[in-house]
Scaffold this motif. Structure first.
Motif, mmCIF file in Angstrom:
data_model
loop_
_atom_site.group_PDB
_atom_site.id
_atom_site.type_symbol
_atom_site.label_atom_id
_atom_site.label_comp_id
_atom_site.label_asym_id
_atom_site.label_seq_id
_atom_site.Cartn_x
_atom_site.Cartn_y
_atom_site.Cartn_z
ATOM 1 N N VAL A 85 35.526 48.370 27.653
ATOM 2 C CA VAL A 85 36.939 48.723 27.850
ATOM 3 C C VAL A 85 37.794 47.463 27.899
ATOM 4 N N ALA A 86 37.286 46.417 28.585
ATOM 5 C CA ALA A 86 38.059 45.183 28.743
ATOM 6 C C ALA A 86 38.315 44.518 27.386
ATOM 7 N N TRP A 87 37.299 44.485 26.525
ATOM 8 C CA TRP A 87 37.468 43.893 25.194
ATOM 9 C C TRP A 87 38.446 44.713 24.363
ATOM 10 N N LYS A 88 38.429 46.032 24.548
ATOM 11 C CA LYS A 88 39.372 46.883 23.813
ATOM 12 C C LYS A 88 40.804 46.503 24.177
ATOM 13 N N VAL A 89 41.032 46.280 25.469
ATOM 14 C CA VAL A 89 42.376 45.889 25.921
ATOM 15 C C VAL A 89 42.766 44.540 25.327
ATOM 16 N N ILE A 90 41.825 43.598 25.309
ATOM 17 C CA ILE A 90 42.114 42.273 24.751
ATOM 18 C C ILE A 90 42.444 42.388 23.261
ATOM 19 N N LEU A 91 41.630 43.158 22.533
ATOM 20 C CA LEU A 91 41.869 43.306 21.090
ATOM 21 C C LEU A 91 43.208 43.988 20.825
ATOM 22 N N GLU A 92 43.540 44.967 21.674
ATOM 23 C CA GLU A 92 44.819 45.667 21.487
ATOM 24 C C GLU A 92 46.001 44.707 21.628
ATOM 25 N N ASP A 93 45.814 43.673 22.458
ATOM 26 C CA ASP A 93 46.904 42.719 22.664
ATOM 27 C C ASP A 93 47.005 41.685 21.556
ATOM 28 N N TYR A 94 45.873 41.339 20.943
ATOM 29 C CA TYR A 94 45.895 40.185 20.045
ATOM 30 C C TYR A 94 45.630 40.516 18.586
ATOM 31 N N LEU B 48 43.124 33.648 33.024
ATOM 32 C CA LEU B 48 41.756 33.192 33.296
ATOM 33 C C LEU B 48 40.798 34.380 33.423
ATOM 34 N N PHE B 49 41.323 35.512 33.914
ATOM 35 C CA PHE B 49 40.428 36.660 34.050
ATOM 36 C C PHE B 49 39.977 37.141 32.679
ATOM 37 N N ARG B 50 40.902 37.108 31.709
ATOM 38 C CA ARG B 50 40.508 37.476 30.340
ATOM 39 C C ARG B 50 39.466 36.504 29.815
ATOM 40 N N ALA B 51 39.729 35.210 30.020
ATOM 41 C CA ALA B 51 38.762 34.210 29.571
ATOM 42 C C ALA B 51 37.421 34.434 30.256
ATOM 43 N N THR B 52 37.471 34.822 31.555
ATOM 44 C CA THR B 52 36.249 35.054 32.309
ATOM 45 C C THR B 52 35.471 36.237 31.747
ATOM 46 N N VAL B 53 36.188 37.305 31.369
ATOM 47 C CA VAL B 53 35.516 38.472 30.787
ATOM 48 C C VAL B 53 34.803 38.068 29.498
ATOM 49 N N ILE B 54 35.474 37.242 28.681
ATOM 50 C CA ILE B 54 34.857 36.797 27.424
ATOM 51 C C ILE B 54 33.639 35.925 27.725
ATOM 52 N N ALA B 55 33.788 34.985 28.681
ATOM 53 C CA ALA B 55 32.676 34.107 29.033
ATOM 54 C C ALA B 55 31.535 34.905 29.663
ATOM 55 N N PHE B 94 25.053 26.086 35.251
ATOM 56 C CA PHE B 94 26.154 25.816 36.173
ATOM 57 C C PHE B 94 27.417 26.539 35.716
ATOM 58 N N GLY B 95 27.693 26.457 34.418
ATOM 59 C CA GLY B 95 28.869 27.150 33.872
ATOM 60 C C GLY B 95 28.795 28.649 34.121
ATOM 61 N N LEU B 96 27.598 29.211 33.981
ATOM 62 C CA LEU B 96 27.451 30.654 34.188
ATOM 63 C C LEU B 96 27.718 31.042 35.635
ATOM 64 N N THR B 97 27.337 30.177 36.594
ATOM 65 C CA THR B 97 27.626 30.512 37.992
ATOM 66 C C THR B 97 29.128 30.398 38.271
ATOM 67 N N VAL B 98 29.790 29.426 37.637
ATOM 68 C CA VAL B 98 31.248 29.363 37.766
ATOM 69 C C VAL B 98 31.860 30.667 37.257
ATOM 70 N N VAL B 99 31.385 31.122 36.089
ATOM 71 C CA VAL B 99 31.903 32.354 35.488
ATOM 72 C C VAL B 99 31.630 33.549 36.407
ATOM 73 N N LEU B 100 30.418 33.593 36.977
ATOM 74 C CA LEU B 100 30.070 34.718 37.854
ATOM 75 C C LEU B 100 30.973 34.769 39.080
ATOM 76 N N PHE B 101 31.150 33.604 39.746
ATOM 77 C CA PHE B 101 32.013 33.592 40.934
ATOM 78 C C PHE B 101 33.468 33.855 40.546
ATOM 79 N N SER B 102 33.865 33.353 39.382
ATOM 80 C CA SER B 102 35.226 33.602 38.904
ATOM 81 C C SER B 102 35.427 35.089 38.655
ATOM 82 N N PHE B 103 34.413 35.713 38.061
ATOM 83 C CA PHE B 103 34.491 37.148 37.775
ATOM 84 C C PHE B 103 34.633 37.947 39.077
ATOM 85 N N ILE B 104 33.818 37.601 40.071
ATOM 86 C CA ILE B 104 33.854 38.329 41.341
ATOM 87 C C ILE B 104 35.211 38.142 42.036
#
Lengths: 139, 154
Positions: A85-94, B48-55, B94-104
């Motif tokens: 769902v999150a990727w769908k929202v991102i794609l919808e924006d960009y 950053l949350f979007r970037a975090t979801v991608i990461a 290390f990067g993955l733990t940053v991403v995990l804590f960022s996600f939480i």
């Protein structure tokens, strides 16, 4: 999708955009999935700490515990559901082109479905103590 | 039930001149774009949350690979463990733990704000600062303890 330029604009019912009537469901699904993922994320952090650097036997013992295997499978399914769902929202924006966007959303959904299924498959094999792959698949 | 007028206190006190008339007749501020929006940490937390979801998606690929290596047996797992224990592997870890804590943390901020809480300027700023900065010290602490107890070594 009609080819007419005028037919592609937003449609309205009682002066409210139609997408505004059903868009809340998708939003709510994203929020609910995230609320489920967050505590599982904390558990993943503690699990990562437990299993960091662990040998094969120790990891196998961890998977033999049904609670661990069950929570990990649940995490995989809910997480990939959320990112879908999150990727769908991102794609919808960009991605402004509807055709490209729909194709990308469909492709990512397929990828996430395969990843979730593969995760559950691997987790179940570890939990049951199955022989290492490709046992059972012609080897 | 009457809906509040979207124009009240909006267009009349508009100091930016960037209000737009929506197709349904509502007058609303133009959505924020990088060029016209004053920088604030809430904005950084949001993107950053979007970037975090991608990461995190990339991280999930690595976790599925780890599961696959386990399912393919001790030899495959030994290879995966050696890769994860290499300098590059530890750096990615290390990067993955940053991403995990960022996600939480950022996901928690998102959820709090989505339920209509923490939306005053002060509280949203505090929540965003935690979500943006706290993952780094938390990840450092995570790895310092891992090295200290001898679970991981270079």
């Amino acid at each position: 999708m009609s080819g007419q330029v005028k037919g592609n604009g937003p449609r309205f019912k009682n002066n409210v955009k139609i997408s505004e009537r059903h868009g809340a469901g998708e939003w709510l699904a994203e929020r609910v999935l995230l609320v489920v993922v967050l505590p599982l994320g904390l558990w993943v952090a503690s699990t990562a700490f437990t299993l960091a650097g662990a040998g094969y036997d120790a990891v196998q013992d961890w998977f033999a515990n049904r609670l661990n295997a069950g929570l990990l499978a649940l995490t995989a399914v809910v997480f990939f559901g959320y990112v879908s769902v999150a990727w769908k929202v991102i794609l919808e924006d960009y991605v402004p082109q509807p055709g490209t966007r729909k194709a990308l959303v469909a492709l990512l959904n397929l990828v996430f479905l395969v990843l979730a299924a593969a995760s559950v498959f691997f987790i179940v094999r570890m939990a049951l103590g199955s022989a290492p792959l490709p046992a059972g698949f012609g080897a | 039930m009457t809906q509040p007028s979207p124009t009240s206190g909006g267009a009349s006190s508009d100091r930016t001149g960037r209000f737009v008339t929506q197709p349904n007749g509502h007058v609303t501020p133009l959505s924020p774009h990088m060029g016209i929006w004053r920088w604030h940490v809430t904005m950084a937390a949001s993107i950053l949350f979007r970037a975090t979801v991608i990461a995190a998606t990339v991280g999930a690929l690595i976790v599925v690979a780890w599961l696959g290596a386990l399912a393919f047996g001790p030899d495959a797992y030994a290879t995966a463990l050696a890769t994860a224990g290499s300098p590059l592997g530890l750096f990615v870890g290390f990067g993955l733990t940053v991403v995990l804590f960022s996600f939480i943390l950022n996901g928690t901020r998102h959820t709090i704000n989505d339920t209509g809480n923490g939306l005053t300027i002060k509280s949203s700023t505090i929540l965003s600062r935690i979500a943006v900065w706290a993952p780094v010290p938390l990840a450092i602490l995570f790895w310092v303890v891992l090295f200290a107890v001898g679970r991981v070594s270079l």
